[in-house]
Design an enzyme around this catalytic site. Structure first.
Site, short mmCIF file in Angstrom:
data_model
loop_
_atom_site.label_atom_id
_atom_site.label_comp_id
_atom_site.label_asym_id
_atom_site.label_seq_id
_atom_site.Cartn_x
_atom_site.Cartn_y
_atom_site.Cartn_z
CB THR A 177 66.64 85.55 70.51
OG1 THR A 177 65.47 84.93 69.99
CG2 THR A 177 67.55 84.45 71.01
N GLY A 207 60.95 77.82 67.75
CA GLY A 207 61.88 78.52 66.86
C GLY A 207 63.22 77.81 66.74
CG ASP A 208 66.47 80.24 65.49
OD1 ASP A 208 65.48 80.83 65.96
OD2 ASP A 208 67.59 80.77 65.41
N1 ASP Z 1 65.04 83.37 66.59
C1 ASP Z 1 63.91 83.61 67.46
C2 ASP Z 1 62.80 82.67 67.09
O1 ASP Z 1 62.55 82.48 65.91
C3 ASP Z 1 63.41 85.00 67.42
C4 ASP Z 1 64.46 86.08 67.37
O2 ASP Z 1 65.63 85.82 67.56
O3 ASP Z 1 64.13 87.23 67.14
O4 ASP Z 1 62.16 82.16 67.97
#
Ligand code: ASP
Length: 315
Positions: A177, A207-208
């Site tokens: 990300t 995602g978050d």
């Molecule tokens: N947080 C991101 C998601 O879950 C992925 C990541 O940051 O690696 O979409």
């Protein structure tokens, strides 16, 4: 203090294996982070807003195919790319996000348009795309976003799942990300996050990153945060908001709150990290994984970047 400004960025956290990284690849990651820091710094040094700075910093990372956002995003199990992005403004908690989009060249600009030109906070899928077209957001063809490395990561993961072999991939191959947080000369905070999510995710998975209080947060009274890691855990633990709440209700310092939340996530299996900045421009960059692509820059214009658990390098 009034003239203080600072910016931090990340390009994803995870099992970043030193042994599978060449010196050339390391140098490229450091250069990508520095480009992003310099883009954000130019805005802040010119008296621009934290919101403009984080947008510029994230756009530089989205444009760089090394990172899992915009160009170079990972693929869903259906072989498509679905991107999530968010921006938040600390003065008034103004927020805008998109999820499950494919086409806007810089998803963070789509999130910004939701913040500035709609009465909503989060738009998803086809409706979000229609909104982007109506807003005149720049689109790019599918080939622009494609990278062989991410396509191969999907093929490897589908083959692994079919053979029920254990998952030995580095997190780097699975997700990633990008994000930025800033404090500008006027004391305003902002955060931006952009991602392709997780390799081989189910179509429609969000995602978050675009979930405020989970992967993205900005509030002038406490902090601005952009997270990276296993999104489902960051959502369930309301990670970003938990840090702000510890500061607001308990008076915790930024680094105490941020480190505690990241440590707790690590204990329950939520690998990852985050970048955080407080109202005084203090920065905290905790992670519970092997590494996190990260960097920071303040008014002096000296860029610091890091990948592994080592002090940041001046570049
Ligand atoms: N947080 C991101 C998601 O879950 C992925 C990541 O940051 O690696 O979409």
């Amino acid at each position: 203090m009034p003239d203080t400004f600072a910016l931090a960025v990340h390009g994803g956290a995870g099992t970043i294996r030193r042994e599978s990284m060449t010196p050339e690849a390391e140098a490229q990651y450091h250069a990508g982070l520095r480009d992003s820091l310099n883009a954000g710094h130019a805005v802040l040094a010119g008296g621009g807003s934290a919101l403009d700075a984080v947008t510029a910093a994230v756009m530089a990372l989205e444009d760089n195919p090394l990172f899992n956002a915009g160009r170079g995003a990972v693929f869903t199990r259906a072989g498509l790319q679905e991107m999530d992005a968010a921006v938040m403004r600390g003065e008034d908690r103004g927020a805008g996000a998109v999820a499950g989009i494919m086409g806007p060249r810089n998803p963070v600009q789509a999130a910004r348009a939701v913040l500035e030109n709609s009465e909503h906070v989060l738009l998803v899928g086809e409706g979000a795309m229609e909104f982007c077209r109506a807003q005149g957001i720049t689109f790019a063809p599918a080939g622009y976003f494609y990278t062989e490395r991410r396509w191969q990561a999907l093929q490897d993961e589908l083959a692994r799942q079919a053979s029920a072999a254990p998952d030995t991939r580095s997190d780097e191959a699975k997700h990633g990300t990008v994000g930025a947080v800033a404090r500008d000369r006027h004391g305003n905070l902002a955060a931006a996050t952009s991602t392709g999510g997780m390799t081989a995710k189910l179509p429609g998975r969000v995602g978050d990153s675009p979930v405020f209080g989970a992967g993205t947060w900005a509030d002038n009274e406490t902090c601005a945060i952009s997270a990276t890691g296993h999104g489902e855990y960051f959502i369930r633990w309301a990670a970003a908001h938990d840090i702000a709440a510890r500061m607001r209700y308990r008076g915790d310092a930024l680094d105490v709150a941020a480190e505690a939340v990241v440590e707790e996530l690590g204990r329950i299996g939520g690998s990852g990290g985050l970048i955080a900045i407080d109202a005084a421009g203090r920065v905290s960059l905790p992670f519970n994984s092997q590494g996190m692509y990260r960097g920071m820059i303040a008014a002096d214009g000296v860029a610091w970047t890091g990948i592994y658990r080592q002090p940041l390098q001046q570049g």
